[in-house]
Design a protein around this motif. Structure first.
Motif, PDB file in Angstrom:
ATOM      1  N   LEU A 264      -0.633   3.477   0.751  1.00  0.00           N
ATOM      2  CA  LEU A 264      -1.801   3.868  -0.066  1.00  0.00           C
ATOM      3  C   LEU A 264      -1.507   3.954  -1.559  1.00  0.00           C
ATOM      4  O   LEU A 264      -2.128   4.745  -2.257  1.00  0.00           O
ATOM      5  N   PHE A 265      -0.528   3.192  -2.041  1.00  0.00           N
ATOM      6  CA  PHE A 265      -0.432   3.077  -3.494  1.00  0.00           C
ATOM      7  C   PHE A 265      -1.731   2.480  -4.003  1.00  0.00           C
ATOM      8  O   PHE A 265      -2.257   2.872  -5.002  1.00  0.00           O
ATOM      9  N   TYR A 266      -2.232   1.497  -3.272  1.00  0.00           N
ATOM     10  CA  TYR A 266      -3.583   1.018  -3.547  1.00  0.00           C
ATOM     11  C   TYR A 266      -4.277   0.716  -2.227  1.00  0.00           C
ATOM     12  O   TYR A 266      -3.628   0.522  -1.194  1.00  0.00           O
ATOM     13  N   ILE A 267      -5.602   0.674  -2.285  1.00  0.00           N
ATOM     14  CA  ILE A 267      -6.437   0.435  -1.109  1.00  0.00           C
ATOM     15  C   ILE A 267      -7.536  -0.545  -1.543  1.00  0.00           C
ATOM     16  O   ILE A 267      -8.165  -0.313  -2.570  1.00  0.00           O
TER      17      ILE A 267
ATOM     18  N   TYR B 212     -10.165  -2.579  -6.286  1.00  0.00           N
ATOM     19  CA  TYR B 212      -9.127  -1.820  -5.587  1.00  0.00           C
ATOM     20  C   TYR B 212      -9.171  -0.352  -5.995  1.00  0.00           C
ATOM     21  O   TYR B 212      -9.490  -0.032  -7.134  1.00  0.00           O
ATOM     22  N   ASP B 213      -8.857   0.518  -5.049  1.00  0.00           N
ATOM     23  CA  ASP B 213      -8.675   1.943  -5.346  1.00  0.00           C
ATOM     24  C   ASP B 213      -7.188   2.222  -5.554  1.00  0.00           C
ATOM     25  O   ASP B 213      -6.348   1.588  -4.916  1.00  0.00           O
ATOM     26  N   TYR B 214      -6.885   3.185  -6.384  1.00  0.00           N
ATOM     27  CA  TYR B 214      -5.556   3.773  -6.390  1.00  0.00           C
ATOM     28  C   TYR B 214      -5.559   4.896  -5.360  1.00  0.00           C
ATOM     29  O   TYR B 214      -6.372   5.818  -5.472  1.00  0.00           O
ATOM     30  N   GLY B 215      -4.664   4.825  -4.381  1.00  0.00           N
ATOM     31  CA  GLY B 215      -4.507   5.940  -3.452  1.00  0.00           C
ATOM     32  C   GLY B 215      -3.629   7.021  -4.079  1.00  0.00           C
ATOM     33  O   GLY B 215      -3.243   6.904  -5.242  1.00  0.00           O
TER      34      GLY B 215
ATOM     35  N   CYS C  23     -11.214   5.326  -7.703  1.00  0.00           N
ATOM     36  CA  CYS C  23     -11.988   4.207  -7.157  1.00  0.00           C
ATOM     37  C   CYS C  23     -12.823   3.580  -8.262  1.00  0.00           C
ATOM     38  O   CYS C  23     -13.085   4.196  -9.285  1.00  0.00           O
ATOM     39  N   PRO C  24     -13.273   2.337  -8.046  1.00  0.00           N
ATOM     40  CA  PRO C  24     -14.057   1.678  -9.090  1.00  0.00           C
ATOM     41  C   PRO C  24     -15.431   2.311  -9.274  1.00  0.00           C
ATOM     42  O   PRO C  24     -15.955   2.968  -8.382  1.00  0.00           O
TER      43      PRO C  24
END
Lengths: 677, 677
Positions: A118-121, A134-137, B166-167
């Motif tokens: 989950l560094f990114y999602i 993309y989300d940053y987790g 999140c975006p």
């Protein structure tokens, strides 16, 4: 507050309108590169020689047609040069160590770990996501927050910058002035039956990439017009990849997300494609805030948006991303920098234009030498190049995989004085992560013109200066009688003369009473008589100089920097098991004192493996009420420490006040609980 | 890194769809408020009595028409109660100290200072701005950055929350699921000739506000339907304020900024109206990340967007703003909180529903008592109320002007279990700055339904549990023969029986062979025979419980908090000159070690005045190479300190390790350079 880092890419912060430049990742042999550089160098010599010849032709009074032919030939040569430059660009972008296959495998390993932890999602995953979002987790968020805090410390605070924070929603007039509404476009083609959209250059590139005989097309891709790309698509019979249907002609698609501000439908707005415009439109207030003094810099961190036609390159080209931009306003007549001395002795990989064009590689240069030799345009630009170098290397970017590449002439906007990209080598090749451009007065002038508000600076003279000024006064009455409807253009041509031309005319009028004068806008030569114009020099007292400042702009794609940091920090600890990617290196994690309790029921070995992968440097195992085990990730050493001392020990070693070796000597070892290690 | 604070408002983070609530700022006398509370209390008693009467009617077998009439009367009473609640709401919102005029003058003084010193700047000012959009200028940016850093420290780090980022661009399906696409609207009317748009309730409110005989309309404004508002606009002959033209009927206008994702035009997106949805859609991954354990909280800081029809209330209702939201996921059967004990003895102003409705004022309550008396629904909700109290007061909000107000029944969404607003008193009245709501399982269920991905948690039992389960098995063949087309509804009615109903039926069927059964959906009673259904209890072994977690959501409007902080911190230093606003108080600036060089040529007195106004606590005047003058803002005391010691002295006193009085004793005084002071 600092902890361990991660990933998600920003889109391309650097490809400003007017000089959009995209990587073509086709790998090319170095021998090709060398021969291209030699060819470019040869071409430049020829061009220089032809240029001189034309100047001689002109001064020797050659006929217009003769000169025109020579100019035409010169232009053809210049076009050939551009083509070579582009081939070279394609080549240098693709140069990396190791084969394409191992790069891809490495990238896959990195990306897998990042996504799994989950560094990114991918955003909105349960709804099958949206390309380019993309989300940053949680761990990614911690990294981003640290990178931004460091950026703010390194630039805003240490450099006394004026930070601003402007909205993303931007009215059309602002982006009309900046040029984005008209020119921030990519060429698109549509599937004639389904309406599916594709980037025209991507389709052409994909088609040419595996055909050696079409390699030359790749090299000139960025310079092709809509018509030329359309013609090639027809010529090669390229069809829609999904359906094999015919494609429409290419047409420009604006990359900004459009919306309406307010309910009336009469006020178009866009989500800003960069943060810079918010600073430019505030120039007047910021200048006043700074006590009406130059130079000063304003900075902004925030979201920017680009509605890519078909996002590719995963985390490196996305539709929403975080930019950190600096606009340093400076007197165009004095681009020195008071702190230049602090960076002038830095040495790092630079890749000046001439080296790129003459077949050499990036090499270590002393920044001060680059300025004194005229390679870098001015001190202020160099100062920021140096500061960016310090920022990136202090952040953890491997300095051997960081270079500053100067833009080739055809990459730069026409108004730019000089431009350098901080490029970081990753599995995608050399990636532009920071653009550092001297944009001259372009942006402030554009907003001055559109808004009618003068975005200028004044230099007040200590005492009034006496200046001699050329005064050309056309006598409109006489000119009107002589030239009727053409009067206006003759007046403008007279007023446009420079000092030499004006005084040559004055001398001729005084000796001969009249003179032949070429009016370009009329495409003819007219006769000017003595009574039609007066030319003189007058002395005036001036109290101040009013001018439009130049802008030096370092622009940071935060997501790209984080992604590269991540690749540079990713390594695989050799282990009995083989090739698991267990670890993320110390350079990322040294900063961390953030912590996470792992209360899952799994074995201690699995828990260590999990924290290792997250890059957690120290694991504290609470197995007694009085003392605990601290385990260091890289060595897997374990020690026993009293509960009261844990925080102090970890703080000391993670902030670098002592080493793990020191700690090992001080505390008793703990016999290892081994699982799969 | 912390420095001095400032302003710009966020729009209304709390008015979630379904329960949008806007301040009506009409001031009302306390006597009115008291009588309203008494009336409300009376009405509630009547309603309770009528409710009991209806239950008795039902159990005594009264006729349907008799019951229906009683229910109708009860509903009318409930409507009257709602009206009183609304009048009360209007009243409590407006209660402030001091007169309206002095409030306005104070606000004007604050806002003038903020704008003059670039704490905030109306966005795109050189293009005459856009209503509802503001920039943070340099001091405002420093404040915002500090507030967010403190928020992250106080909540994310201290509470081990999972932060995500999140975006803003969000695809339609997500906001369709959340209800925003259908219900996030305000009622709008259009000028029939010019097309100008107005908020229908604003026009009606403006019209009624100065007419005592229409005061009752203000009170029920928020509950009027589009048709009812339209009827009132017609009745009162309200016309467009700018043109006096007729107005259209009111219709709902969606407040989200709409855009298109990608080039095809087939994928509608919106700029998110809140950050919460980004967390909900990631629930599954975050739950896994947390080791499949509840409770845990996720947090997000970011921009949110609301395309207000006609933004008013300056900095408090804007079109783009920063939200900081927490979603705490908890087992609905266990809302205890392990750290509850840390906040349970806190005492602060609370304003429970009953106190609002019975004519009392907000009063100091012990949080623990509020929970044990059932005033606050559960420990976790109370824990966050306590943490928000600590956050705001530590930030510098005056605790005497901070209250936690419970939502009245008609303010809450139907699914919410309980909801409290942290309201801060400002010149606009009591402003909701943080909403703390127990939203039950609503959000996760909505996304589960729409996406088909189960957003649920599991409780694994230590050992399998044997549970007795009611099993109702309708015999569809027999039911089909008996009820034909109505079979489905009979089956559903049978399956919907609770345990008591089912076993009553079982007993009746065994003794009498058949039973009368009312099927609501058919609006009739049918005869069920013994062969049509089997009813039993079965023992089953269950290994886990699967459930949708409840969500407790504290949601912070960062801009509003900063604005209130600013008002609470603004004061005017008494001075010879009279009423200049020279100063911003120590509570804001105590944090600051950021610094700004003032190299303007103006007098030292003017420079001190300027830094005073910015809230800079210490001014260092460099008037020698060995020692400098440090001037403390509030006392205007000046001391001499060696150049080497300056940083240490300022750090010590600004971080509270010693007082200015201590410093004064330690260093020699400097004779004051006085200008206009």
């Amino acid at each position: 507050m600092r902890s361990y880092p991660a990933i998600r890419s920003s889109s391309f912060f650097h490809h400003r309108i007017f000089s959009r430049f995209r990587h073509t990742l086709s790998p090319m042999a170095n021998s090709t590169e060398d021969s291209l550089r030699r060819a470019l160098s040869d071409k430049q010599s020829t061009i220089d020689a032809r240029g001189n010849a034309i100047r001689q032709l002109k001064s020797s009074g050659a006929s217009k047609s003769e000169i025109d032919d020579a100019v035409k030939a010169l232009n053809a040569l210049k076009l050939e040069k551009v083509s070579i430059e582009n081939q070279l660009k394609a080549s240098t972008s693709g140069d990396t160590n190791g084969s394409v296959i191992s790069r891809d495998a490495f990238r896959q390993a990195v990306v897998n770990t990042l996504e799994r932890r989950l560094f990114y999602i991918p955003s909105f995953k349960i709804y099958r996501g949206v390309a380019g979002l993309y989300d940053y987790g949680p761990p990614g968020c911690a990294v981003k927050s640290n990178v931004l805090a460091f950026w703010r410390q390194h630039f805003v605070l240490e450099e006394d910058m004026l930070e601003v924070d402007c909205p993303c929603v931007t009215p059309e007039v602002v982006l009309k002035a900046s040029g984005h509404v008209d020119k921030f476009t990519d060429l698109m083609v549509k599937d004639e039956k389904t309406g599916n959209c594709y980037r025209a250059d991507h389709l052409l590139k994909d088609y040419c990439e595996d055909k050696p005989e079409l390699k030359h097309v790749l090299a000139i891709l960025d310079d092709l017009s809509a018509e030329q790309i359309g013609a090639k698509i027809k010529e090669y019979g390229i069809v829609a990849p999904d359906t094999k249907n015919h494609l429409s002609d290419p047409y420009p698609f604006n990359l900004m997300f459009q919306t309406q501000i307010g309910p009336s439908g009469a006020s178009t707005g866009y989500m800003r494609p960069e943060t810079a415009q918010g600073i430019f439109v505030n120039f007047r207030d910021l200048y006043y805030y700074n006590g009406n003094k130059l130079p000063f810099a304003a900075a902004q961190i925030g979201q920017a948006f680009r509605n890519e036609i078909s996002p590719r390159q995963g985390l490196l080209r996305v539709r929403e991303f975080t930019l950190a931009e600096i606009e340093h306003f400076v007197d165009p007549d004095d681009k020195s920098h008071p702190k230049y001395i602090e960076v002038s002795s830095l040495e790092f990989l630079m890749f000046p234009r001439d080296e790129q064009m003459s077949g050499q590689n990036a090499k270590k240069l002393c920044l001060g030498d680059a300025v004194s030799k005229g390679i870098v345009n001015n001190q202020t630009l160099a100062y920021f190049i140096g500061r960016v170098y310090l920022f990136l290397t202090r952040l953890g970017i491997d300095e051997k995989r960081l270079r500053f590449r100067q833009h080739l002439p055809n990459e730069m906007a026409h108004y730019a004085a000089d431009c350098w990209d901080a490029e970081i080598e990753s599995s995608y090749g050399w990636i532009e992560c920071v653009g550092i451009a001297d944009r001259s007065a372009y942006d402030l002038r554009a907003h001055t013109d559109k808004s009618g508000v003068a975005l200028v600076a004044q230099e007040k003279f200590a005492e009034p200066k006496e200046v001699e000024k050329l005064v050309i006064t056309p006598v409109k009455k006489e000119l009107g009688l002589a030239f009727k409807g053409n009067q206006k253009m003759v007046v403008e041509a007279l007023e446009a003369m420079n000092e030499k031309e004006a005084f040559d005319m004055k001398a001729a009028l005084e000796t001969q009473g009249e003179v032949q004068f070429e009016v370009c806008t009329l495409q003819k030569t007219v006769t000017i008589k003595k009574n039609m114009v007066s030319i003189s020099k007058e002395k005036k007292k001036e109290h101040q100089r009013v001018f439009t400042p130049s802008v030096i702009e370092p622009s940071f794609g935060i997501g790209r920097i984080i992604y590269c940091l991540y690749e540079h920090s990713f390594y695989t600890r050799p282990s009995k098991g083989g090739d698991e990617q267990l670890n993320i290196s110390r350079s990322l994690t040294a900063a961390g004192i953030s912590n996470k309790k792992d209360i899952t029921g799994t074995s201690i070995g699995k828990r260590y493996a999990r924290t290792d992968e997250l890059g957690v440097p120290f694991a504290v195992t609470v197995d007694s009420t009085s003392s605990v085990t601290i385990r260091e990730r890289d060595s897997k050493d374990q020690i026993r420490v009293n509960v009261d001392e844990v925080a102090a020990v970890i703080k000391e070693v993670s902030e670098g006040r002592c080493t793990w070796a020191d700690i090992l000597q001080k505390y008793p070892a703990h016999s290892s609980v081994s699982a799969d290690e």
